[in-house]
Design a protein around this motif. Structure first.
Motif, mmCIF file in Angstrom:
data_model
loop_
_atom_site.group_PDB
_atom_site.id
_atom_site.type_symbol
_atom_site.label_atom_id
_atom_site.label_comp_id
_atom_site.label_asym_id
_atom_site.label_seq_id
_atom_site.Cartn_x
_atom_site.Cartn_y
_atom_site.Cartn_z
ATOM 1 N N ALA A 2 0.811 -1.215 0.000
ATOM 2 C CA ALA A 2 0.000 0.000 0.000
ATOM 3 C C ALA A 2 0.846 1.267 0.000
ATOM 4 C CB ALA A 2 -0.942 -0.005 1.210
ATOM 5 N N PHE A 3 2.126 1.136 0.361
ATOM 6 C CA PHE A 3 3.030 2.289 0.344
ATOM 7 C C PHE A 3 3.147 2.867 -1.063
ATOM 8 C CE2 PHE A 3 7.320 3.704 2.392
ATOM 9 C CZ PHE A 3 6.691 4.816 2.923
ATOM 10 N N ASN A 4 2.986 2.018 -2.088
ATOM 11 C CA ASN A 4 3.129 2.458 -3.470
ATOM 12 C C ASN A 4 1.876 3.121 -4.019
ATOM 13 O OD1 ASN A 4 5.517 1.116 -3.088
ATOM 14 N ND2 ASN A 4 5.286 -0.304 -4.794
ATOM 15 N N ARG A 5 0.789 3.127 -3.267
ATOM 16 C CA ARG A 5 -0.442 3.779 -3.713
ATOM 17 C C ARG A 5 -0.307 5.281 -3.411
ATOM 18 N NH1 ARG A 5 -5.641 2.170 -5.276
ATOM 19 N NH2 ARG A 5 -4.550 0.264 -5.910
ATOM 20 N N ILE A 6 0.381 5.970 -4.305
ATOM 21 C CA ILE A 6 0.709 7.378 -4.091
ATOM 22 C C ILE A 6 -0.555 8.219 -3.927
ATOM 23 C CG2 ILE A 6 2.035 9.322 -4.987
ATOM 24 C CD1 ILE A 6 3.718 6.810 -4.420
ATOM 25 N N SER A 7 -1.604 7.864 -4.652
ATOM 26 C CA SER A 7 -2.831 8.651 -4.631
ATOM 27 C C SER A 7 -3.545 8.607 -3.287
ATOM 28 C CB SER A 7 -3.779 8.156 -5.728
ATOM 29 O OG SER A 7 -4.048 6.765 -5.576
ATOM 30 N N SER A 8 -3.160 7.679 -2.411
ATOM 31 C CA SER A 8 -3.803 7.579 -1.099
ATOM 32 C C SER A 8 -3.118 8.434 -0.041
ATOM 33 C CB SER A 8 -3.822 6.123 -0.626
ATOM 34 O OG SER A 8 -4.635 5.325 -1.458
ATOM 35 N N GLY A 9 -2.032 9.103 -0.408
ATOM 36 C CA GLY A 9 -1.267 9.868 0.566
ATOM 37 C C GLY A 9 -1.975 11.124 1.027
ATOM 38 N N GLY A 10 -1.422 11.736 2.066
ATOM 39 C CA GLY A 10 -1.908 13.011 2.561
ATOM 40 C C GLY A 10 -1.271 14.162 1.809
ATOM 41 N N THR A 11 -1.416 15.370 2.362
ATOM 42 C CA THR A 11 -0.929 16.590 1.730
ATOM 43 C C THR A 11 0.017 17.304 2.683
ATOM 44 O OG1 THR A 11 -2.999 16.802 0.485
ATOM 45 C CG2 THR A 11 -1.613 18.764 0.652
ATOM 46 N N LEU A 12 1.161 17.734 2.152
ATOM 47 C CA LEU A 12 2.170 18.453 2.925
ATOM 48 C C LEU A 12 2.255 19.874 2.402
ATOM 49 C CD1 LEU A 12 4.423 18.109 5.122
ATOM 50 C CD2 LEU A 12 5.993 17.611 3.244
ATOM 51 N N VAL A 13 2.029 20.861 3.280
ATOM 52 C CA VAL A 13 1.948 22.260 2.859
ATOM 53 C C VAL A 13 3.007 23.101 3.572
ATOM 54 C CG1 VAL A 13 -0.513 22.080 2.339
ATOM 55 C CG2 VAL A 13 0.210 22.816 4.616
ATOM 56 N N GLU A 14 3.068 24.386 3.176
ATOM 57 C CA GLU A 14 3.991 25.375 3.762
ATOM 58 C C GLU A 14 5.450 25.028 3.489
ATOM 59 O OE1 GLU A 14 3.180 28.326 4.985
ATOM 60 O OE2 GLU A 14 1.101 27.824 4.552
ATOM 61 N N LEU A 15 5.745 24.646 2.249
ATOM 62 C CA LEU A 15 7.108 24.339 1.837
ATOM 63 C C LEU A 15 7.669 25.504 1.017
ATOM 64 C CD1 LEU A 15 6.566 20.645 0.732
ATOM 65 C CD2 LEU A 15 8.009 21.373 2.639
ATOM 66 N N ASP A 16 8.707 26.156 1.522
ATOM 67 C CA ASP A 16 9.422 27.192 0.784
ATOM 68 C C ASP A 16 10.745 26.580 0.339
ATOM 69 O OD1 ASP A 16 7.351 28.925 1.353
ATOM 70 O OD2 ASP A 16 8.336 29.759 3.122
ATOM 71 N N LEU A 17 10.830 26.164 -0.921
ATOM 72 C CA LEU A 17 11.882 25.260 -1.355
ATOM 73 C C LEU A 17 12.968 25.972 -2.153
ATOM 74 C CD1 LEU A 17 9.648 22.253 -2.442
ATOM 75 C CD2 LEU A 17 10.766 22.658 -0.245
ATOM 76 N N PRO A 18 14.238 25.587 -1.925
ATOM 77 C CA PRO A 18 15.353 26.175 -2.659
ATOM 78 C C PRO A 18 15.389 25.657 -4.092
ATOM 79 C CG PRO A 18 16.142 24.376 -1.294
ATOM 80 C CD PRO A 18 14.677 24.557 -0.958
ATOM 81 N N PRO A 19 16.184 26.300 -4.958
ATOM 82 C CA PRO A 19 16.327 25.790 -6.335
ATOM 83 C C PRO A 19 16.850 24.363 -6.331
ATOM 84 C CG PRO A 19 17.237 28.001 -6.141
ATOM 85 C CD PRO A 19 16.916 27.556 -4.746
ATOM 86 N N ALA A 20 16.337 23.550 -7.244
ATOM 87 C CA ALA A 20 16.766 22.154 -7.336
ATOM 88 C C ALA A 20 18.171 22.080 -7.915
ATOM 89 C CB ALA A 20 15.794 21.362 -8.210
ATOM 90 N N GLY A 21 18.951 21.105 -7.442
ATOM 91 C CA GLY A 21 20.303 20.910 -7.946
ATOM 92 C C GLY A 21 20.305 20.160 -9.268
ATOM 93 N N LYS A 22 21.495 19.955 -9.798
ATOM 94 C CA LYS A 22 21.641 19.265 -11.081
ATOM 95 C C LYS A 22 21.634 17.752 -10.924
ATOM 96 C CE LYS A 22 24.189 23.009 -13.323
ATOM 97 N NZ LYS A 22 23.027 23.371 -14.171
ATOM 98 N N ASN A 23 21.754 17.277 -9.674
ATOM 99 C CA ASN A 23 21.651 15.842 -9.394
ATOM 100 C C ASN A 23 22.671 15.028 -10.191
ATOM 101 O OD1 ASN A 23 20.565 13.779 -7.921
ATOM 102 N ND2 ASN A 23 18.962 13.300 -9.389
ATOM 103 N N LEU A 24 23.916 15.478 -10.171
ATOM 104 C CA LEU A 24 25.000 14.771 -10.841
ATOM 105 C C LEU A 24 25.565 13.713 -9.916
ATOM 106 C CD1 LEU A 24 27.040 14.562 -13.231
ATOM 107 C CD2 LEU A 24 28.446 16.236 -11.991
ATOM 108 N N GLU A 25 25.698 12.482 -10.421
ATOM 109 C CA GLU A 25 26.243 11.371 -9.632
ATOM 110 C C GLU A 25 27.520 10.846 -10.253
ATOM 111 O OE1 GLU A 25 23.587 8.183 -8.928
ATOM 112 O OE2 GLU A 25 22.125 9.392 -7.843
ATOM 113 N N LEU A 26 28.472 10.515 -9.402
ATOM 114 C CA LEU A 26 29.707 9.879 -9.831
ATOM 115 C C LEU A 26 29.802 8.528 -9.119
ATOM 116 C CD1 LEU A 26 32.250 12.847 -9.632
ATOM 117 C CD2 LEU A 26 31.068 11.983 -11.651
ATOM 118 N N LYS A 27 30.015 7.458 -9.893
ATOM 119 C CA LYS A 27 30.136 6.113 -9.335
ATOM 120 C C LYS A 27 31.470 5.504 -9.778
ATOM 121 C CE LYS A 27 25.195 5.154 -8.966
ATOM 122 N NZ LYS A 27 24.108 4.198 -9.251
#
Length: 242
Positions: free
Chosen positions: A213-238
């Motif tokens: 049931a964890f994968n049923r995204i549509s059943s989730g709640g709502t999270l509000v009041e988020l003031d979010l910074p710019p997203a990073g480039k998400n570069l990974e090195l392996k």
């Protein structure tokens, strides 16, 4: 979902169990050590009252769970105080490997973030009382991508009555929309394995088995009041060597 909570309240629920949560913005980074000894835990109210999917569908969880969801300019934080009426030697916690299926057979607490609030896709994280980690992503409520392995941290501890956890998830490990007053979806899941009990923050379909049931995204709640910074480039090195 129900209307957003007004501070100092952190959660509102409607008659159907749907929840809207106010994220707590921190002025300084959280010291992630699993001890829950910072001022925020005294200043801000926790929430819980998870709802079982098994073994008693729709019943309240049998063990209390206190949750705080917080953030600063760099991290999302999830902290939980998992009360347990049994002594620690009766807890099921014997796995330290990352992303192993066996971790689902342990006591655990987890969070799902639907960062684009499309009710279809999300990022999921969970841990056990030993601090073992598992993570994966879900797209269109389909199969899970366990090859997704972001950078994040989980520290656990114990208290007289249960165990605690603090998770720190860097924003650079996530994809999301930046800006003020953002809204995400959220789900929380707790398992008490000796009881075969799976409980969630908000109601999930009875037809789904406990962990799925964890994968049923549509059943989730709502999270509000988020003031979010710019997203990073998400570069990974392996790096690797032969």
């Amino acid at each position: 979902g129900p209307p957003p909570p007004v501070a100092p309240e952190v959660i509102t629920r409607d008659d159907y169990g749907h929840a809207t949560i106010r994220a707590i913005k921190l002025a300084a980074p959280l010291h992630v050590d699993g001890k829950l000894d910072e001022d925020v835990y005294e200043r801000e109210q926790p929430y819980g009252e998870f709802i079982q999917v098994v073994p008693r569908y729709g019943a309240k969880q049998s063990e209390r769970t206190d949750v705080w969801v917080m953030y600063d300019d760099h991290y999302m934080y999830v902290a939980c105080r998992c009360w347990d009426s049994a002594s620690p030697h009766k807890w099921i916690a014997n796995e330290l490997r990352r992303d192993t299926n066996q971790l689902r057979q342990n006591d655990q607490i987890g969070v799902m973030f639907d960062t684009f609030y499309d009710r279809r896709s999300g990022f999921l994280f969970y841990t056990n009382p030993l601090g073992a980690r598992a993570d994966y992503s879900v797209v269109d409520e389909g199969g899970s991508n366990t090859d997704w392995n972001p950078v994040w941290e989980s520290k656990t501890g114990r208290f007289d009555g249960g165990w605690t956890v603090e998770m720190a998830i860097p924003f650079k490990s996530l994809r999301y929309r930046a800006g003020t007053h953002q809204v995400w979806g959220i789900q929380l899941r707790r398992a008490v394995r000796r009881k075969n009990e799976w409980a969630y923050l908000t109601p999930v379909p009875q037809i789904l088995a406990g962990p799925q049931a964890f994968n049923r995204i549509s059943s989730g709640g709502t999270l509000v009041e988020l003031d979010l910074p710019p997203a990073g480039k998400n570069l990974e090195l392996k790096p690797y060597a032969i």
